[in-house]
Every structure is written in structure tokens, then in C-alpha cells.
Write an enzyme that holds these catalytic residues in place. Sequence first.
Site, mmCIF file in Angstrom:
data_model
loop_
_atom_site.group_PDB
_atom_site.id
_atom_site.type_symbol
_atom_site.label_atom_id
_atom_site.label_comp_id
_atom_site.label_asym_id
_atom_site.label_seq_id
_atom_site.Cartn_x
_atom_site.Cartn_y
_atom_site.Cartn_z
ATOM 1 N N ARG A 56 -7.350 5.451 7.157
ATOM 2 C CA ARG A 56 -7.126 4.621 8.046
ATOM 3 C C ARG A 56 -6.044 5.521 8.748
ATOM 4 N NH1 ARG A 56 -2.310 5.221 7.859
ATOM 5 N NH2 ARG A 56 -0.745 4.183 6.365
ATOM 6 N N ARG A 69 11.510 -0.619 14.738
ATOM 7 C CA ARG A 69 12.198 -0.819 13.276
ATOM 8 C C ARG A 69 13.199 0.003 13.052
ATOM 9 N NH1 ARG A 69 6.900 -2.829 12.037
ATOM 10 N NH2 ARG A 69 6.726 -1.349 10.472
ATOM 11 N N ARG A 90 -6.730 6.581 0.863
ATOM 12 C CA ARG A 90 -6.399 5.948 -0.382
ATOM 13 C C ARG A 90 -7.717 6.448 -1.371
ATOM 14 N NH1 ARG A 90 -6.830 -0.116 0.280
ATOM 15 N NH2 ARG A 90 -4.859 0.556 1.473
ATOM 16 N N GLU A 152 -0.889 10.880 4.338
ATOM 17 C CA GLU A 152 -0.049 10.195 3.240
ATOM 18 C C GLU A 152 -1.399 9.948 2.265
ATOM 19 O OE1 GLU A 152 2.809 6.397 1.766
ATOM 20 O OE2 GLU A 152 1.021 5.990 3.050
ATOM 21 N N ALA A 164 -3.083 -4.532 -5.752
ATOM 22 C CA ALA A 164 -2.396 -4.153 -4.290
ATOM 23 C C ALA A 164 -2.984 -5.079 -3.146
ATOM 24 C CB ALA A 164 -2.505 -2.731 -4.263
#
Length: 246
Positions: A56, A69, A90, A152, A164
Site C-alpha cells: 500500500r 501530527r 506486508r 516499511e 491485527a
Amino acid sequence: MDFQQITQIKNFKQEITRFLMMYKFALSEIETRIEILQEEFQMLHDYNPIEHTKSRLKSPESIMNKIMRKNCDISFASIRHHIKDIAGLRITCSFISDIYRVSDMLRKQHDLEILDVKDYIQKPKSNGYQSLHLLVNVPIFMSDRQEHVCVEVQIRTIAMDFWASLEHKIFYKYNQSVPLELLRELKEAAESANALDQKMERLHKEIGLIKEEHRLDEMDELERLVINNQQFQLPPAFLRLMEDKA
């Protein structure tokens, strides 16, 4: 809106597109490498440690919200420095040992730079979350330069991924304000998922030992000859003769 403003907007849009394309290309690069590892492992070992993958790319809105943030400067350099999960991959594995096997295979690729490792399997988060996180610098080649882009990589078992995914949906439903009782049950569910992973890992190892024993038994049987219920061990010279003929 005058011509200069229109030109500035067009240029900025082009910069954003080029910026996100770098992360898209980095994802494609590492996905290709994973596919190669999958195929090689399947061909050589008749076994694939990777069940499936999912990638993603963060949207511009999500990137902006995160940079706000973090109270960081709004610039491409600042975004690259402070946000490491713009591109995410992932990898879901069958067993816990497969997670570390896949991690090791990535680490051995000398042109991939491992920036950081967070092992939430050995040290789960307080909510029970477990996964292995890697920050990987991936080399990509643009038309005018080479870039190293951070991706990542999260590596989990099927059970970890299932937990999850549901935990995320529950938090989304309650808008992050989950009742304490549900938080306790979620952590218990994470512990149950881990217990299942540990049990399946043990069974996987035991089956591997059984297969190895059968293979040794087959080799031993090939070196014996049975005539009239009498066993004879084939001399090494006979075995070498068969190897020469082969």
C-alpha cells in the site's frame, strides 16, 4: 487565478506525482524480489514460506495528516525524513520460523540497506500486537538519477495478520475509544493467536523430522537386498558401480 499561479500549481502537482512515484517504484522493486525468492524457494525446496503479500501507498492526505501530527516542516525533504511508512509491504508467512527466514533472505541482498528492525514477536506491544517490522532502503533508478527510498516491511504469520486486521476494524468502529473490557479481550485473543502459532510451529518441526527420518529409511532400504526373506547389505563397490552407470 493568474497564469503564474496556475504554473505554480502545475509544477507542485508534478513534484508530488514524482515524489509518490519514487515510493511506488520502490514497492514494485521489493515486490519483484519477494516473488523471485518465492519461486526459487518453491523450485528448490518444494515449499514456499510466504503465503501472500499486500502493498500500500499512503495518500497525499494521509501523509499531510501525519506530518501535521508530528508538527514537522511541510517539505518533501521533511516528509522523507520523518515519515518512514509512505510505502508499505506486508508479508504473511505460515510459521514463525518463516518470518525470520524471509527476513534473513532480505538482509542478504547487499544492495538493500536495513535501516531499522522492530521485533514485536520477541517483545509484543502492550495490546498484544506481534509482527516483525523492517525499514528497508530500496535502490531505484529514475530517468535522471538513482534514489534510495524507504519501504516499511511487516512480516507476520497468518494468525498474527488475522488478529491485527480485526483489531484495526474494532478500533475503527469505536473511533479509537475502545472500552477497557474489549481491550482486555483483544489482548487475550492476541495471546491465543500466539499460542496457536507456537503449536503449529512445533507440529511443523515434528513433521519435518518425520520426513527426514523417512528419507533416511528410504536411503537405507536402497542399500539392502532381500532374497528369500534374507537380507543382504549391498557392498559399496556395487553402489559405486550403479553410480557410474547412472
